[in-house]
Design a protein around this motif. Structure first.
Motif, PDB file in Angstrom:
ATOM      1  N   VAL A   7     -21.331 -27.354 -19.425  1.00 21.67           N
ATOM      2  CA  VAL A   7     -22.657 -27.006 -19.944  1.00 21.67           C
ATOM      3  C   VAL A   7     -23.695 -28.013 -19.471  1.00 21.67           C
ATOM      4  CG1 VAL A   7     -24.029 -26.826 -22.065  1.00 21.67           C
ATOM      5  CG2 VAL A   7     -21.788 -25.742 -21.942  1.00 21.67           C
ATOM      6  N   VAL A   8     -23.358 -29.300 -19.533  1.00 24.75           N
ATOM      7  CA  VAL A   8     -24.285 -30.334 -19.072  1.00 24.75           C
ATOM      8  C   VAL A   8     -24.531 -30.190 -17.576  1.00 24.75           C
ATOM      9  CG1 VAL A   8     -24.562 -32.822 -18.736  1.00 24.75           C
ATOM     10  CG2 VAL A   8     -23.742 -31.956 -20.924  1.00 24.75           C
ATOM     11  N   GLY A   9     -23.495 -29.903 -16.801  1.00 23.83           N
ATOM     12  CA  GLY A   9     -23.647 -29.722 -15.360  1.00 23.83           C
ATOM     13  C   GLY A   9     -24.540 -28.547 -15.023  1.00 23.83           C
ATOM     14  N   VAL A  10     -24.328 -27.427 -15.709  1.00 20.58           N
ATOM     15  CA  VAL A  10     -25.153 -26.243 -15.462  1.00 20.58           C
ATOM     16  C   VAL A  10     -26.596 -26.514 -15.878  1.00 20.58           C
ATOM     17  CG1 VAL A  10     -25.547 -23.844 -16.177  1.00 20.58           C
ATOM     18  CG2 VAL A  10     -23.250 -24.609 -15.571  1.00 20.58           C
ATOM     19  N   ALA A  11     -26.776 -27.166 -17.021  1.00 18.93           N
ATOM     20  CA  ALA A  11     -28.137 -27.485 -17.479  1.00 18.93           C
ATOM     21  C   ALA A  11     -28.844 -28.399 -16.480  1.00 18.93           C
ATOM     22  CB  ALA A  11     -28.085 -28.133 -18.858  1.00 18.93           C
ATOM     23  N   GLY A  12     -28.118 -29.367 -15.932  1.00 19.02           N
ATOM     24  CA  GLY A  12     -28.700 -30.262 -14.934  1.00 19.02           C
ATOM     25  C   GLY A  12     -29.083 -29.519 -13.663  1.00 19.02           C
ATOM     26  N   ALA A  13     -28.223 -28.603 -13.256  1.00 13.62           N
ATOM     27  CA  ALA A  13     -28.516 -27.817 -12.056  1.00 13.62           C
ATOM     28  C   ALA A  13     -29.742 -26.937 -12.266  1.00 13.62           C
ATOM     29  CB  ALA A  13     -27.309 -26.962 -11.677  1.00 13.62           C
ATOM     30  N   VAL A  14     -29.847 -26.324 -13.436  1.00 14.01           N
ATOM     31  CA  VAL A  14     -31.001 -25.469 -13.740  1.00 14.01           C
ATOM     32  C   VAL A  14     -32.278 -26.307 -13.789  1.00 14.01           C
ATOM     33  CG1 VAL A  14     -32.061 -24.029 -15.529  1.00 14.01           C
ATOM     34  CG2 VAL A  14     -29.666 -23.683 -14.902  1.00 14.01           C
ATOM     35  N   ALA A  15     -32.201 -27.486 -14.430  1.00 14.97           N
ATOM     36  CA  ALA A  15     -33.381 -28.353 -14.512  1.00 14.97           C
ATOM     37  C   ALA A  15     -33.794 -28.823 -13.115  1.00 14.97           C
ATOM     38  CB  ALA A  15     -33.085 -29.548 -15.409  1.00 14.97           C
ATOM     39  N   GLY A  16     -32.818 -29.163 -12.274  1.00 14.47           N
ATOM     40  CA  GLY A  16     -33.124 -29.583 -10.908  1.00 14.47           C
ATOM     41  C   GLY A  16     -33.754 -28.473 -10.106  1.00 14.47           C
ATOM     42  N   ALA A  17     -33.232 -27.269 -10.261  1.00 16.32           N
ATOM     43  CA  ALA A  17     -33.800 -26.127  -9.532  1.00 16.32           C
ATOM     44  C   ALA A  17     -35.222 -25.843 -10.002  1.00 16.32           C
ATOM     45  CB  ALA A  17     -32.917 -24.899  -9.731  1.00 16.32           C
ATOM     46  N   ALA A  18     -35.446 -25.962 -11.309  1.00 18.36           N
ATOM     47  CA  ALA A  18     -36.794 -25.729 -11.841  1.00 18.36           C
ATOM     48  C   ALA A  18     -37.760 -26.784 -11.315  1.00 18.36           C
ATOM     49  CB  ALA A  18     -36.767 -25.738 -13.364  1.00 18.36           C
ATOM     50  N   TYR A  19     -37.322 -28.038 -11.264  1.00 20.63           N
ATOM     51  CA  TYR A  19     -38.178 -29.114 -10.776  1.00 20.63           C
ATOM     52  C   TYR A  19     -38.495 -28.925  -9.294  1.00 20.63           C
ATOM     53  CZ  TYR A  19     -39.848 -33.821  -9.729  1.00 20.63           C
ATOM     54  OH  TYR A  19     -40.606 -34.881  -9.318  1.00 20.63           O
ATOM     55  N   LEU A  20     -37.501 -28.538  -8.532  1.00 26.31           N
ATOM     56  CA  LEU A  20     -37.695 -28.394  -7.088  1.00 26.31           C
ATOM     57  C   LEU A  20     -38.357 -27.081  -6.688  1.00 26.31           C
ATOM     58  CD1 LEU A  20     -34.335 -29.912  -5.829  1.00 26.31           C
ATOM     59  CD2 LEU A  20     -36.603 -30.962  -5.776  1.00 26.31           C
ATOM     60  N   SER A  21     -38.676 -26.249  -7.667  1.00 24.30           N
ATOM     61  CA  SER A  21     -39.330 -24.981  -7.333  1.00 24.30           C
ATOM     62  C   SER A  21     -40.766 -25.195  -6.869  1.00 24.30           C
ATOM     63  CB  SER A  21     -39.285 -24.024  -8.520  1.00 24.30           C
ATOM     64  OG  SER A  21     -40.067 -24.537  -9.592  1.00 24.30           O
ATOM     65  N   SER A  23     -43.527 -27.011  -4.559  1.00 25.91           N
ATOM     66  CA  SER A  23     -43.550 -27.636  -3.235  1.00 25.91           C
ATOM     67  C   SER A  23     -43.882 -29.124  -3.332  1.00 25.91           C
ATOM     68  CB  SER A  23     -44.573 -26.929  -2.346  1.00 25.91           C
ATOM     69  OG  SER A  23     -44.655 -27.555  -1.096  1.00 25.91           O
ATOM     70  N   GLU A  24     -44.784 -29.485  -4.222  1.00 32.00           N
ATOM     71  CA  GLU A  24     -45.183 -30.879  -4.382  1.00 32.00           C
ATOM     72  C   GLU A  24     -43.980 -31.747  -4.789  1.00 32.00           C
ATOM     73  OE1 GLU A  24     -47.744 -33.334  -7.678  1.00 32.00           O
ATOM     74  OE2 GLU A  24     -48.571 -31.426  -6.975  1.00 32.00           O
ATOM     75  N   ASN A  25     -43.181 -31.239  -5.711  1.00 32.32           N
ATOM     76  CA  ASN A  25     -42.006 -31.989  -6.160  1.00 32.32           C
ATOM     77  C   ASN A  25     -40.957 -32.103  -5.059  1.00 32.32           C
ATOM     78  OD1 ASN A  25     -43.192 -32.290  -8.662  1.00 32.32           O
ATOM     79  ND2 ASN A  25     -42.120 -30.563  -9.574  1.00 32.32           N
ATOM     80  N   ARG A  26     -40.808 -31.048  -4.266  1.00 25.46           N
ATOM     81  CA  ARG A  26     -39.858 -31.108  -3.153  1.00 25.46           C
ATOM     82  C   ARG A  26     -40.277 -32.186  -2.157  1.00 25.46           C
ATOM     83  NH1 ARG A  26     -40.043 -25.435  -3.539  1.00 25.46           N
ATOM     84  NH2 ARG A  26     -41.482 -25.315  -1.788  1.00 25.46           N
ATOM     85  N   GLN A  27     -41.575 -32.295  -1.895  1.00 32.59           N
ATOM     86  CA  GLN A  27     -42.068 -33.314  -0.966  1.00 32.59           C
ATOM     87  C   GLN A  27     -41.810 -34.718  -1.514  1.00 32.59           C
ATOM     88  OE1 GLN A  27     -43.075 -32.869   2.102  1.00 32.59           O
ATOM     89  NE2 GLN A  27     -42.794 -30.671   1.893  1.00 32.59           N
ATOM     90  N   LYS A  28     -41.993 -34.903  -2.828  1.00 29.42           N
ATOM     91  CA  LYS A  28     -41.727 -36.208  -3.441  1.00 29.42           C
ATOM     92  C   LYS A  28     -40.255 -36.588  -3.290  1.00 29.42           C
ATOM     93  CE  LYS A  28     -45.199 -36.084  -7.128  1.00 29.42           C
ATOM     94  NZ  LYS A  28     -45.379 -36.039  -8.592  1.00 29.42           N
ATOM     95  N   VAL A  29     -39.389 -35.646  -3.604  1.00 30.73           N
ATOM     96  CA  VAL A  29     -37.954 -35.913  -3.518  1.00 30.73           C
ATOM     97  C   VAL A  29     -37.551 -36.192  -2.076  1.00 30.73           C
ATOM     98  CG1 VAL A  29     -35.662 -34.894  -3.811  1.00 30.73           C
ATOM     99  CG2 VAL A  29     -37.371 -34.631  -5.603  1.00 30.73           C
ATOM    100  N   LYS A  30     -38.093 -35.419  -1.144  1.00 30.46           N
ATOM    101  CA  LYS A  30     -37.766 -35.632   0.272  1.00 30.46           C
ATOM    102  C   LYS A  30     -38.248 -37.007   0.731  1.00 30.46           C
ATOM    103  CE  LYS A  30     -38.036 -33.329   4.751  1.00 30.46           C
ATOM    104  NZ  LYS A  30     -38.126 -34.506   5.566  1.00 30.46           N
ATOM    105  N   GLY A  31     -39.447 -37.406   0.293  1.00 32.56           N
ATOM    106  CA  GLY A  31     -39.969 -38.729   0.658  1.00 32.56           C
ATOM    107  C   GLY A  31     -39.098 -39.855   0.114  1.00 32.56           C
ATOM    108  N   GLN A  32     -38.666 -39.733  -1.131  1.00 32.37           N
ATOM    109  CA  GLN A  32     -37.806 -40.746  -1.725  1.00 32.37           C
ATOM    110  C   GLN A  32     -36.448 -40.799  -1.018  1.00 32.37           C
ATOM    111  OE1 GLN A  32     -39.692 -42.776  -3.112  1.00 32.37           O
ATOM    112  NE2 GLN A  32     -38.855 -42.870  -5.172  1.00 32.37           N
ATOM    113  N   LEU A  33     -35.936 -39.645  -0.678  1.00 34.98           N
ATOM    114  CA  LEU A  33     -34.658 -39.593   0.032  1.00 34.98           C
ATOM    115  C   LEU A  33     -34.773 -40.245   1.407  1.00 34.98           C
ATOM    116  CD1 LEU A  33     -31.747 -38.607  -0.047  1.00 34.98           C
ATOM    117  CD2 LEU A  33     -32.528 -36.462   0.931  1.00 34.98           C
ATOM    118  N   ASP A  34     -35.874 -39.982   2.107  1.00 30.47           N
ATOM    119  CA  ASP A  34     -36.080 -40.603   3.419  1.00 30.47           C
ATOM    120  C   ASP A  34     -36.172 -42.119   3.303  1.00 30.47           C
ATOM    121  OD1 ASP A  34     -36.016 -38.162   4.686  1.00 30.47           O
ATOM    122  OD2 ASP A  34     -38.205 -37.933   4.778  1.00 30.47           O
TER     123      ASP A  34
END
Length: 76
Positions: A7-21, A23-34
């Motif tokens: 349940v925690v894993g699924v909730a985390g995946a759903v929250a991550g997908a919602a956050y990455l939906s 474009s601005e958040n995807r760019q932030k995550v990509k920048g941090q990853l780089d």
């Protein structure tokens, strides 16, 4: 315990997908990853041998052999 983990894993995946939906958040995550990848690569490059350090590597190798030779002589 297994159901809670799922349940925690699924909730985390759903929250991550919602956050990455967004474009601005995807760019932030990509920048941090780089940034993280650059830090890891630069740290790895500092710790690995460089061609300019060949003399130092030879000196360390010779020093290591000295202790091995000393030990071998004592064993004989």
């Amino acid at each position: 315990m297994g159901k809670i983990t799922k349940v925690v894993g699924v909730a985390g995946a759903v929250a991550g997908a919602a956050y990455l939906s967004k474009s601005e958040n995807r760019q932030k995550v990509k920048g941090q990853l780089d940034k993280t990848v650059k830090k890891v690569n630069s740290s790895y490059a500092k710790n690995s041998g460089k061609p300019s350090d060949i003399d130092d590597a030879k000196m360390v190798d010779e020093g290591a052999m000295t202790s091995v030779q000393y030990y071998n002589r004592k064993q004989e």
